[in-house]
Design a protein around this motif. Structure first.
Motif, PDB file in Angstrom:
ATOM      1  N   PRO A 225       0.801  -1.228   0.000  1.00  0.00           N
ATOM      2  CA  PRO A 225       0.000   0.000   0.000  1.00  0.00           C
ATOM      3  C   PRO A 225       0.835   1.280   0.000  1.00  0.00           C
ATOM      4  O   PRO A 225       0.396   2.303  -0.510  1.00  0.00           O
ATOM      5  CB  PRO A 225      -0.813  -0.100   1.296  1.00  0.00           C
ATOM      6  CG  PRO A 225      -0.796  -1.535   1.658  1.00  0.00           C
ATOM      7  CD  PRO A 225       0.500  -2.082   1.124  1.00  0.00           C
ATOM      8  N   GLU A 226       2.039   1.220   0.547  1.00  0.00           N
ATOM      9  CA  GLU A 226       2.880   2.421   0.595  1.00  0.00           C
ATOM     10  C   GLU A 226       3.374   2.833  -0.779  1.00  0.00           C
ATOM     11  O   GLU A 226       3.461   4.016  -1.083  1.00  0.00           O
ATOM     12  CB  GLU A 226       4.066   2.190   1.536  1.00  0.00           C
ATOM     13  CG  GLU A 226       3.647   2.074   2.991  1.00  0.00           C
ATOM     14  CD  GLU A 226       4.812   1.777   3.912  1.00  0.00           C
ATOM     15  OE1 GLU A 226       5.988   1.875   3.478  1.00  0.00           O
ATOM     16  OE2 GLU A 226       4.538   1.446   5.071  1.00  0.00           O
ATOM     17  N   THR A 227       3.688   1.849  -1.638  1.00  0.00           N
ATOM     18  CA  THR A 227       4.195   2.159  -2.977  1.00  0.00           C
ATOM     19  C   THR A 227       3.113   2.081  -4.054  1.00  0.00           C
ATOM     20  O   THR A 227       3.337   2.518  -5.176  1.00  0.00           O
ATOM     21  CB  THR A 227       5.327   1.189  -3.373  1.00  0.00           C
ATOM     22  OG1 THR A 227       4.783  -0.133  -3.480  1.00  0.00           O
ATOM     23  CG2 THR A 227       6.469   1.225  -2.368  1.00  0.00           C
ATOM     24  N   GLY A 228       1.962   1.476  -3.705  1.00  0.00           N
ATOM     25  CA  GLY A 228       0.899   1.299  -4.692  1.00  0.00           C
ATOM     26  C   GLY A 228       1.120   0.099  -5.599  1.00  0.00           C
ATOM     27  O   GLY A 228       0.390  -0.084  -6.570  1.00  0.00           O
ATOM     28  N   GLU A 229       2.114  -0.730  -5.279  1.00  0.00           N
ATOM     29  CA  GLU A 229       2.396  -1.911  -6.104  1.00  0.00           C
ATOM     30  C   GLU A 229       1.210  -2.871  -6.064  1.00  0.00           C
ATOM     31  O   GLU A 229       0.702  -3.215  -4.996  1.00  0.00           O
ATOM     32  CB  GLU A 229       3.652  -2.624  -5.588  1.00  0.00           C
ATOM     33  CG  GLU A 229       4.006  -3.862  -6.363  1.00  0.00           C
ATOM     34  CD  GLU A 229       5.184  -4.619  -5.765  1.00  0.00           C
ATOM     35  OE1 GLU A 229       5.567  -5.636  -6.370  1.00  0.00           O
ATOM     36  OE2 GLU A 229       5.711  -4.216  -4.702  1.00  0.00           O
ATOM     37  N   ILE A 230       0.767  -3.298  -7.248  1.00  0.00           N
ATOM     38  CA  ILE A 230      -0.378  -4.200  -7.374  1.00  0.00           C
ATOM     39  C   ILE A 230       0.102  -5.643  -7.274  1.00  0.00           C
ATOM     40  O   ILE A 230       1.109  -6.021  -7.873  1.00  0.00           O
ATOM     41  CB  ILE A 230      -1.120  -3.953  -8.698  1.00  0.00           C
ATOM     42  CG1 ILE A 230      -1.695  -2.536  -8.698  1.00  0.00           C
ATOM     43  CG2 ILE A 230      -2.217  -4.984  -8.920  1.00  0.00           C
ATOM     44  CD1 ILE A 230      -2.327  -2.124  -9.993  1.00  0.00           C
ATOM     45  N   ALA A 231      -0.644  -6.450  -6.508  1.00  0.00           N
ATOM     46  CA  ALA A 231      -0.328  -7.870  -6.361  1.00  0.00           C
ATOM     47  C   ALA A 231      -0.565  -8.595  -7.681  1.00  0.00           C
ATOM     48  O   ALA A 231      -1.446  -8.217  -8.456  1.00  0.00           O
ATOM     49  CB  ALA A 231      -1.189  -8.481  -5.260  1.00  0.00           C
ATOM     50  N   LYS A 232       0.222  -9.636  -7.909  1.00  0.00           N
ATOM     51  CA  LYS A 232       0.096 -10.420  -9.146  1.00  0.00           C
ATOM     52  C   LYS A 232      -0.070 -11.893  -8.806  1.00  0.00           C
ATOM     53  O   LYS A 232       0.417 -12.363  -7.784  1.00  0.00           O
ATOM     54  CB  LYS A 232       1.327 -10.223 -10.018  1.00  0.00           C
ATOM     55  CG  LYS A 232       1.493  -8.770 -10.419  1.00  0.00           C
ATOM     56  CD  LYS A 232       2.352  -8.627 -11.627  1.00  0.00           C
ATOM     57  CE  LYS A 232       2.578  -7.156 -11.821  1.00  0.00           C
ATOM     58  NZ  LYS A 232       2.149  -6.575 -12.942  1.00  0.00           N
ATOM     59  N   HIS A 233      -0.758 -12.598  -9.704  1.00  0.00           N
ATOM     60  CA  HIS A 233      -0.948 -14.040  -9.548  1.00  0.00           C
ATOM     61  C   HIS A 233       0.417 -14.714  -9.625  1.00  0.00           C
ATOM     62  O   HIS A 233       1.218 -14.410 -10.515  1.00  0.00           O
ATOM     63  CB  HIS A 233      -1.873 -14.547 -10.662  1.00  0.00           C
ATOM     64  CG  HIS A 233      -2.339 -15.937 -10.469  1.00  0.00           C
ATOM     65  ND1 HIS A 233      -1.578 -17.027 -10.791  1.00  0.00           N
ATOM     66  CD2 HIS A 233      -3.509 -16.416  -9.978  1.00  0.00           C
ATOM     67  CE1 HIS A 233      -2.244 -18.131 -10.520  1.00  0.00           C
ATOM     68  NE2 HIS A 233      -3.423 -17.781 -10.018  1.00  0.00           N
ATOM     69  N   ARG A 234       0.689 -15.623  -8.704  1.00  0.00           N
ATOM     70  CA  ARG A 234       2.014 -16.268  -8.634  1.00  0.00           C
ATOM     71  C   ARG A 234       2.385 -17.033  -9.893  1.00  0.00           C
ATOM     72  O   ARG A 234       3.538 -17.053 -10.291  1.00  0.00           O
ATOM     73  CB  ARG A 234       2.069 -17.228  -7.452  1.00  0.00           C
ATOM     74  CG  ARG A 234       2.118 -16.541  -6.143  1.00  0.00           C
ATOM     75  CD  ARG A 234       2.235 -17.532  -5.014  1.00  0.00           C
ATOM     76  NE  ARG A 234       2.118 -16.838  -3.755  1.00  0.00           N
ATOM     77  CZ  ARG A 234       1.733 -17.374  -2.645  1.00  0.00           C
ATOM     78  NH1 ARG A 234       1.427 -18.653  -2.608  1.00  0.00           N
ATOM     79  NH2 ARG A 234       1.653 -16.667  -1.543  1.00  0.00           N
ATOM     80  N   GLU A 235       1.408 -17.692 -10.509  1.00  0.00           N
ATOM     81  CA  GLU A 235       1.702 -18.533 -11.668  1.00  0.00           C
ATOM     82  C   GLU A 235       1.593 -17.804 -12.998  1.00  0.00           C
ATOM     83  O   GLU A 235       2.389 -18.045 -13.899  1.00  0.00           O
ATOM     84  CB  GLU A 235       0.784 -19.757 -11.663  1.00  0.00           C
ATOM     85  CG  GLU A 235       1.025 -20.657 -10.466  1.00  0.00           C
ATOM     86  CD  GLU A 235      -0.047 -21.718 -10.323  1.00  0.00           C
ATOM     87  OE1 GLU A 235      -0.866 -21.887 -11.245  1.00  0.00           O
ATOM     88  OE2 GLU A 235      -0.060 -22.373  -9.268  1.00  0.00           O
ATOM     89  N   THR A 236       0.617 -16.907 -13.141  1.00  0.00           N
ATOM     90  CA  THR A 236       0.372 -16.291 -14.445  1.00  0.00           C
ATOM     91  C   THR A 236       0.909 -14.871 -14.564  1.00  0.00           C
ATOM     92  O   THR A 236       1.034 -14.357 -15.672  1.00  0.00           O
ATOM     93  CB  THR A 236      -1.137 -16.252 -14.751  1.00  0.00           C
ATOM     94  OG1 THR A 236      -1.776 -15.359 -13.816  1.00  0.00           O
ATOM     95  CG2 THR A 236      -1.757 -17.637 -14.675  1.00  0.00           C
ATOM     96  N   GLY A 237       1.188 -14.226 -13.435  1.00  0.00           N
ATOM     97  CA  GLY A 237       1.643 -12.843 -13.467  1.00  0.00           C
ATOM     98  C   GLY A 237       0.529 -11.835 -13.692  1.00  0.00           C
ATOM     99  O   GLY A 237       0.771 -10.636 -13.771  1.00  0.00           O
ATOM    100  N   GLN A 238      -0.723 -12.298 -13.810  1.00  0.00           N
ATOM    101  CA  GLN A 238      -1.868 -11.410 -14.004  1.00  0.00           C
ATOM    102  C   GLN A 238      -2.052 -10.517 -12.781  1.00  0.00           C
ATOM    103  O   GLN A 238      -1.917 -10.977 -11.647  1.00  0.00           O
ATOM    104  CB  GLN A 238      -3.148 -12.239 -14.174  1.00  0.00           C
ATOM    105  CG  GLN A 238      -3.352 -12.800 -15.542  1.00  0.00           C
ATOM    106  CD  GLN A 238      -3.870 -11.736 -16.485  1.00  0.00           C
ATOM    107  OE1 GLN A 238      -4.821 -11.022 -16.211  1.00  0.00           O
ATOM    108  NE2 GLN A 238      -3.217 -11.645 -17.623  1.00  0.00           N
ATOM    109  N   PRO A 239      -2.388  -9.236 -12.966  1.00  0.00           N
ATOM    110  CA  PRO A 239      -2.731  -8.386 -11.827  1.00  0.00           C
ATOM    111  C   PRO A 239      -3.961  -8.957 -11.112  1.00  0.00           C
ATOM    112  O   PRO A 239      -4.850  -9.524 -11.751  1.00  0.00           O
ATOM    113  CB  PRO A 239      -3.060  -7.035 -12.462  1.00  0.00           C
ATOM    114  CG  PRO A 239      -2.441  -7.071 -13.817  1.00  0.00           C
ATOM    115  CD  PRO A 239      -2.424  -8.512 -14.239  1.00  0.00           C
TER     116      PRO A 239
END
Length: 112
Positions: free
Chosen positions: A28-42
């Motif tokens: 939340p501090e940087t705004g980095e969006i989580a990604k799916h571990r296997e596919t890399g999808q947001p």
């Protein structure tokens, strides 16, 4: 110990969206969006109200971007495909415990 995902039966339940999809933040501090571990999808979160046998509860469900229907609206009936629940707990101090359940689905399928 790895987390254990429990398959959630969705037959007989009705699911309605109560929030629009929002990016799941990894940091939340940087705004980095989580990604799916296997596919890399947001990853995105959508809150759903689940009604079953006269009871209702709100589930915050994480879905990969490619699993979201186009033009998803609040109040829309959907089916969460491959819905799983993963319980978690984190002990901060001897008397401070945080716990909950993480819900994930592969796809939100609009009900026709």
């Amino acid at each position: 110990m790895p987390a254990i995902a429990i398959r959630v039966r969705t037959d007989g339940a009705v699911y309605l969206t109560v929030t629009p999809p929002a990016p799941k933040l990894r940091n939340p501090e940087t705004g980095e969006i989580a990604k799916h571990r296997e596919t890399g999808q947001p990853l995105f979160t959508v809150s759903l109200v689940e009604t079953y046998e006269g009871r209702a509860q709100v589930l915050k469900v994480t879905i990969p971007e490619n699993g979201l229907p186009k033009n998803l609206t609040v109040g829309q009936a959907v089916i969460p495909v491959n819905l799983t629940a993963t319980p978690w707990a984190r002990l901060f101090t001897a008397d401070q415990l945080s716990e909950g359940v993480v819900y994930r689905a592969d796809v939100l399928e609009p009900v026709k």
